[in-house]
Write a protein that holds these residues in place. Structure first.
Motif: not given
Lengths: 110, 84
Positions: A33, A52-54, A59-61, A90, B3-10, B12-13, B40
């Motif tokens: 990260k 930045k994110g996942y 899926n990644l940012v 993304v 286990s997931v981060s704050e910025i989620l890819p979905l 963002v979309i 999804d």
């Protein structure tokens, strides 16, 4: 055998048996990260950027992303000079081939 | 700890719905258009799409277009394919 297949109940039990505990990804993306990573895709695309994110589907940012062009004739050749800045992107986990850190990495002449 | 981060890819979309988006497929193809929606599997609906092949514009489409999530490698919110 055929009886079990016909009735609904045993089939559900069998299905349950194969469901293990919820699996976690073997790759801990948290360690990457906010660091620069290089990502390769199925199909030959290659990008670098700051993770930045996942999510749990990988899926990644990426931010400040740069995509490197491929040679139309030979996909194994990558033109480092023809880089394209694409900023925030993304990335689909389904298209991922590999991911590695760029920190501490260096290019060697071969 | 999750286990997931704050910025989620979905997410963002989701935020780019109604805005312009560039979709890069696994091959050399790219689509540019206005994002209408996605699901999804990240099957995507875009509007007034322009298709690019190796940075060359090859086709324009009017109205809505559905892109299967199968072939999608990357989504770029906003960005028109840069020439450099």
């Amino acid at each position: 055998m055929s009886e079990a297949r016909q009735s609904q109940q045993p089939r559900q039990e069998q299905k349950k048996k194969f469901e293990g505990p919820k699996r976690e990804s073997i790759i801990n993306l948290a360690q990457y990260k906010d660091t620069e990573v290089r990502v390769k895709f199925i199909g030959g695309r290659l990008v670098t950027g700051i993770l930045k994110g996942y999510d749990e589907l990988m899926n990644l940012v990426l931010d400040e992303t740069v995509e490197y062009a491929r040679d139309p004739e030979d996909e194994t050749i990558i033109h480092k000079d023809q880089a394209k800045k694409i900023g925030l992107v993304v990335i689909r986990g389904t298209a991922l081939l590999s991911l590695c850190s760029l920190e501490g990495a260096e290019i060697i002449n071969t | 700890m999750s286990s997931v981060s704050e910025i989620l890819p979905l997410e963002v979309i989701d935020k780019t719905i109604g805005q312009e988006v560039t979709i890069l497929l696994k091959d050399y193809r790219e689509f540019f258009g206005t994002l209408v929606g996605f699901d999804d599997y990240v099957n995507v609906v875009i509007e007034n799409a322009v298709e690019y092949l190796e940075d060359q514009e090859i086709k324009r489409f009017q109205g809505k277009m559905l892109l299967t999530g199968n072939n999608i490698a990357m989504l770029i919110p906003g960005g028109k394919p840069a020439s450099n």
